[in-house]
Design a protein around this motif. Structure first.
Motif, PDB file in Angstrom:
ATOM      1  N   ALA A   1      44.812  27.908  41.160  1.00 12.50           N
ATOM      2  CA  ALA A   1      43.707  27.772  42.350  1.00 12.50           C
ATOM      3  C   ALA A   1      42.472  28.695  41.943  1.00 12.50           C
ATOM      4  O   ALA A   1      41.689  28.334  42.263  1.00 12.50           O
ATOM      5  N   LEU A   2      42.851  29.779  41.418  1.00 10.99           N
ATOM      6  CA  LEU A   2      41.537  30.590  41.092  1.00 10.99           C
ATOM      7  C   LEU A   2      40.603  29.935  40.168  1.00 10.99           C
ATOM      8  O   LEU A   2      39.636  29.921  40.414  1.00 10.99           O
ATOM      9  N   VAL A   3      41.292  29.577  39.062  1.00 11.98           N
ATOM     10  CA  VAL A   3      40.480  28.796  38.197  1.00 11.98           C
ATOM     11  C   VAL A   3      39.641  27.635  38.973  1.00 11.98           C
ATOM     12  O   VAL A   3      38.354  27.637  38.595  1.00 11.98           O
ATOM     13  N   ASP A   4      40.329  26.785  39.620  1.00 11.48           N
ATOM     14  CA  ASP A   4      39.669  25.629  40.536  1.00 11.48           C
ATOM     15  C   ASP A   4      38.687  26.236  41.292  1.00 11.48           C
ATOM     16  O   ASP A   4      37.356  25.718  41.409  1.00 11.48           O
ATOM     17  N   THR A   5      38.948  27.183  41.897  1.00 11.66           N
ATOM     18  CA  THR A   5      37.793  28.089  42.847  1.00 11.66           C
ATOM     19  C   THR A   5      36.612  28.407  42.077  1.00 11.66           C
ATOM     20  O   THR A   5      35.543  28.260  42.646  1.00 11.66           O
ATOM     21  N   VAL A   6      36.967  29.050  40.955  1.00  7.09           N
ATOM     22  CA  VAL A   6      35.638  29.490  40.210  1.00  7.09           C
ATOM     23  C   VAL A   6      34.910  28.568  39.554  1.00  7.09           C
ATOM     24  O   VAL A   6      33.762  28.585  39.568  1.00  7.09           O
ATOM     25  N   HIS A   7      35.560  27.500  39.192  1.00  7.39           N
ATOM     26  CA  HIS A   7      34.793  26.391  38.742  1.00  7.39           C
ATOM     27  C   HIS A   7      34.063  25.644  39.788  1.00  7.39           C
ATOM     28  O   HIS A   7      33.021  25.147  39.580  1.00  7.39           O
ATOM     29  N   ALA A   8      34.430  25.488  41.121  1.00  4.55           N
ATOM     30  CA  ALA A   8      34.017  24.963  42.075  1.00  4.55           C
ATOM     31  C   ALA A   8      32.872  25.735  42.692  1.00  4.55           C
ATOM     32  O   ALA A   8      31.530  25.408  42.740  1.00  4.55           O
ATOM     33  N   LEU A   9      32.893  27.259  42.445  1.00  5.51           N
ATOM     34  CA  LEU A   9      31.831  27.868  42.633  1.00  5.51           C
ATOM     35  C   LEU A   9      30.712  27.837  41.720  1.00  5.51           C
ATOM     36  O   LEU A   9      29.572  27.984  42.080  1.00  5.51           O
ATOM     37  N   GLN A  10      31.060  27.564  40.423  1.00  6.66           N
ATOM     38  CA  GLN A  10      30.018  27.430  39.319  1.00  6.66           C
ATOM     39  C   GLN A  10      29.005  26.294  39.560  1.00  6.66           C
ATOM     40  O   GLN A  10      27.843  26.196  39.453  1.00  6.66           O
ATOM     41  N   GLU A  11      30.021  25.033  39.984  1.00  6.83           N
ATOM     42  CA  GLU A  11      29.197  23.838  40.206  1.00  6.83           C
ATOM     43  C   GLU A  11      28.154  23.929  41.455  1.00  6.83           C
ATOM     44  O   GLU A  11      27.401  23.241  41.818  1.00  6.83           O
ATOM     45  N   GLN A  12      28.687  24.818  42.478  1.00 10.22           N
ATOM     46  CA  GLN A  12      27.811  25.169  43.754  1.00 10.22           C
ATOM     47  C   GLN A  12      26.632  26.347  43.299  1.00 10.22           C
ATOM     48  O   GLN A  12      25.875  26.839  44.124  1.00 10.22           O
ATOM     49  N   ALA A  13      26.597  26.411  41.842  1.00 10.90           N
ATOM     50  CA  ALA A  13      25.465  27.481  41.373  1.00 10.90           C
ATOM     51  C   ALA A  13      25.657  29.055  41.588  1.00 10.90           C
ATOM     52  O   ALA A  13      24.693  29.704  41.634  1.00 10.90           O
ATOM     53  N   TYR A  14      26.817  29.194  41.784  1.00 16.01           N
ATOM     54  CA  TYR A  14      27.248  30.840  41.983  1.00 16.01           C
ATOM     55  C   TYR A  14      27.509  31.159  40.702  1.00 16.01           C
ATOM     56  O   TYR A  14      28.347  30.538  39.800  1.00 16.01           O
ATOM     57  N   ALA A  15      26.688  32.156  40.279  1.00 18.22           N
ATOM     58  CA  ALA A  15      26.841  32.776  38.917  1.00 18.22           C
ATOM     59  C   ALA A  15      27.786  33.746  38.581  1.00 18.22           C
ATOM     60  O   ALA A  15      28.274  33.858  37.578  1.00 18.22           O
ATOM     61  N   GLN A  16      28.506  34.387  39.663  1.00 19.70           N
ATOM     62  CA  GLN A  16      29.345  35.140  39.706  1.00 19.70           C
ATOM     63  C   GLN A  16      30.448  35.289  40.975  1.00 19.70           C
ATOM     64  O   GLN A  16      30.024  34.675  42.054  1.00 19.70           O
ATOM     65  N   ALA A  17      31.660  35.839  40.497  1.00 19.95           N
ATOM     66  CA  ALA A  17      32.684  35.881  41.561  1.00 19.95           C
ATOM     67  C   ALA A  17      33.348  37.169  41.210  1.00 19.95           C
ATOM     68  O   ALA A  17      33.631  37.535  40.109  1.00 19.95           O
ATOM     69  N   ILE A  18      33.980  37.764  42.273  1.00 20.20           N
ATOM     70  CA  ILE A  18      34.572  38.970  42.108  1.00 20.20           C
ATOM     71  C   ILE A  18      36.023  38.747  42.683  1.00 20.20           C
ATOM     72  O   ILE A  18      36.245  38.168  43.712  1.00 20.20           O
ATOM     73  N   VAL A  19      37.021  39.118  41.610  1.00 19.40           N
ATOM     74  CA  VAL A  19      38.368  38.899  42.094  1.00 19.40           C
ATOM     75  C   VAL A  19      39.024  40.416  42.104  1.00 19.40           C
ATOM     76  O   VAL A  19      39.242  41.084  41.024  1.00 19.40           O
ATOM     77  N   PHE A  20      39.752  40.668  43.218  1.00 20.00           N
ATOM     78  CA  PHE A  20      40.289  42.033  43.264  1.00 20.00           C
ATOM     79  C   PHE A  20      41.956  41.928  43.187  1.00 20.00           C
ATOM     80  O   PHE A  20      42.279  40.614  43.656  1.00 20.00           O
ATOM     81  N   THR A  21      42.431  42.718  42.325  1.00 23.39           N
ATOM     82  CA  THR A  21      44.035  42.469  42.289  1.00 23.39           C
ATOM     83  C   THR A  21      44.505  44.078  42.506  1.00 23.39           C
ATOM     84  O   THR A  21      43.810  44.955  42.335  1.00 23.39           O
ATOM     85  N   GLN A  22      45.744  44.214  42.852  1.00 27.03           N
ATOM     86  CA  GLN A  22      46.223  45.720  43.021  1.00 27.03           C
ATOM     87  C   GLN A  22      46.655  46.144  41.641  1.00 27.03           C
ATOM     88  O   GLN A  22      46.703  47.308  41.340  1.00 27.03           O
ATOM     89  N   TYR A  23      47.478  45.176  40.852  1.00 30.85           N
ATOM     90  CA  TYR A  23      47.768  45.793  39.571  1.00 30.85           C
ATOM     91  C   TYR A  23      47.254  45.266  38.461  1.00 30.85           C
ATOM     92  O   TYR A  23      46.570  44.086  38.308  1.00 30.85           O
ATOM     93  N   THR A  24      46.960  46.026  37.477  1.00 35.11           N
ATOM     94  CA  THR A  24      46.555  45.854  36.321  1.00 35.11           C
ATOM     95  C   THR A  24      47.352  44.766  35.448  1.00 35.11           C
ATOM     96  O   THR A  24      46.377  43.766  34.628  1.00 35.11           O
ATOM     97  N   ASP A  25      48.567  44.533  35.639  1.00 31.41           N
ATOM     98  CA  ASP A  25      49.308  43.475  34.867  1.00 31.41           C
ATOM     99  C   ASP A  25      48.640  42.102  35.397  1.00 31.41           C
ATOM    100  O   ASP A  25      48.398  41.212  34.697  1.00 31.41           O
ATOM    101  N   THR A  26      48.441  41.968  36.620  1.00 32.32           N
ATOM    102  CA  THR A  26      47.763  40.852  37.281  1.00 32.32           C
ATOM    103  C   THR A  26      46.535  40.623  36.824  1.00 32.32           C
ATOM    104  O   THR A  26      46.136  39.508  36.497  1.00 32.32           O
ATOM    105  N   LEU A  27      45.554  41.894  36.561  1.00 29.99           N
ATOM    106  CA  LEU A  27      44.391  41.728  36.198  1.00 29.99           C
ATOM    107  C   LEU A  27      44.375  40.982  34.692  1.00 29.99           C
ATOM    108  O   LEU A  27      43.601  40.218  34.528  1.00 29.99           O
ATOM    109  N   ASP A  28      45.151  41.679  34.008  1.00 28.43           N
ATOM    110  CA  ASP A  28      45.239  41.133  32.515  1.00 28.43           C
ATOM    111  C   ASP A  28      45.583  39.634  32.268  1.00 28.43           C
ATOM    112  O   ASP A  28      45.086  38.897  31.806  1.00 28.43           O
ATOM    113  N   PHE A  29      46.365  39.268  33.454  1.00 27.23           N
ATOM    114  CA  PHE A  29      46.991  37.889  33.453  1.00 27.23           C
ATOM    115  C   PHE A  29      46.005  37.054  33.528  1.00 27.23           C
ATOM    116  O   PHE A  29      45.488  35.989  33.117  1.00 27.23           O
ATOM    117  N   LEU A  30      45.296  37.329  34.934  1.00 33.02           N
ATOM    118  CA  LEU A  30      44.056  36.429  35.292  1.00 33.02           C
ATOM    119  C   LEU A  30      42.960  36.574  34.385  1.00 33.02           C
ATOM    120  O   LEU A  30      42.318  35.405  34.292  1.00 33.02           O
TER     121      LEU A  30
END
Length: 168
Positions: A125-154
């Motif tokens: 869902a995150l990948v789909d959301t970021v792609h949708a944002l790119q299609e709407q001309a957004y150049a950046q997105a910020i994603v917050f996670t609590q754990y570095t393991d999740t950050l590395d995975f994402l």
């Protein structure tokens, strides 16, 4: 987001393990076991990747070949409204007590179940959301996670989807 049937099965297996382990704990071990089980639950809610890393670390600790569950401070409570904050020394004592209640075979089974999952629903869902944002001309997105393991995975999932990523 709704989970797939496979994700739900892993989630329920972990929840069953948490409940069974906590219920089996002696009265004087409830706090220790509850602390570790809370970490499992928080990591599970973050991502299956974070859960796998936590369970692998825990399995190493049970075998005496690793640091145990609390290798870093990110698992300690950071709720500013909490009256009782557990320091690292107390957390490590609680972890040692909880070690006595856990079974290697069950943790290994949970790891295997989680490893068999495809990329989780939230990551897709995150990948789909970021792609949708790119299609709407957004150049950046910020994603917050609590754990570095999740950050590395994402980060790996996003890069694998052809997106450029900067992690801080």
């Amino acid at each position: 987001l709704p989970m797939t049937d496979a994700e739900r099965a892993v989630y329920e297996a972990v929840e069953d393990y948490i409940s069974t382990t906590y219920d089996a704990a002696a009265a004087d071990e409830k706090t220790s076991v509850g602390f570790v089980m809370t970490i499992y639950r928080r990591r599970l809610s973050s991502s299956f990747a974070a859960l796998i890393k936590t369970l692998e670390t825990r399995l190493e600790g049970l075998s005496g070949s690793g640091p145990g569950l609390l290798g870093g401070a990110e698992d300690l409570p950071d709720d500013e409204t909490a009256e009782d904050v557990v320091d690292v020394d107390d957390a490590q004592i609680m972890e040692r007590r909880a070690l006595q209640r856990e079974e290697r075979t069950e943790i290994a089974r949970l790891i295997e179940l989680a490893r068999k999952l495809p990329t989780d629903t939230k990551a897709r869902a995150l990948v789909d959301t970021v792609h949708a944002l790119q299609e709407q001309a957004y150049a950046q997105a910020i994603v917050f996670t609590q754990y570095t393991d999740t950050l590395d995975f994402l980060r790996d999932v996003l890069v694998g989807a052809g997106l450029s990523v900067m992690c801080f």
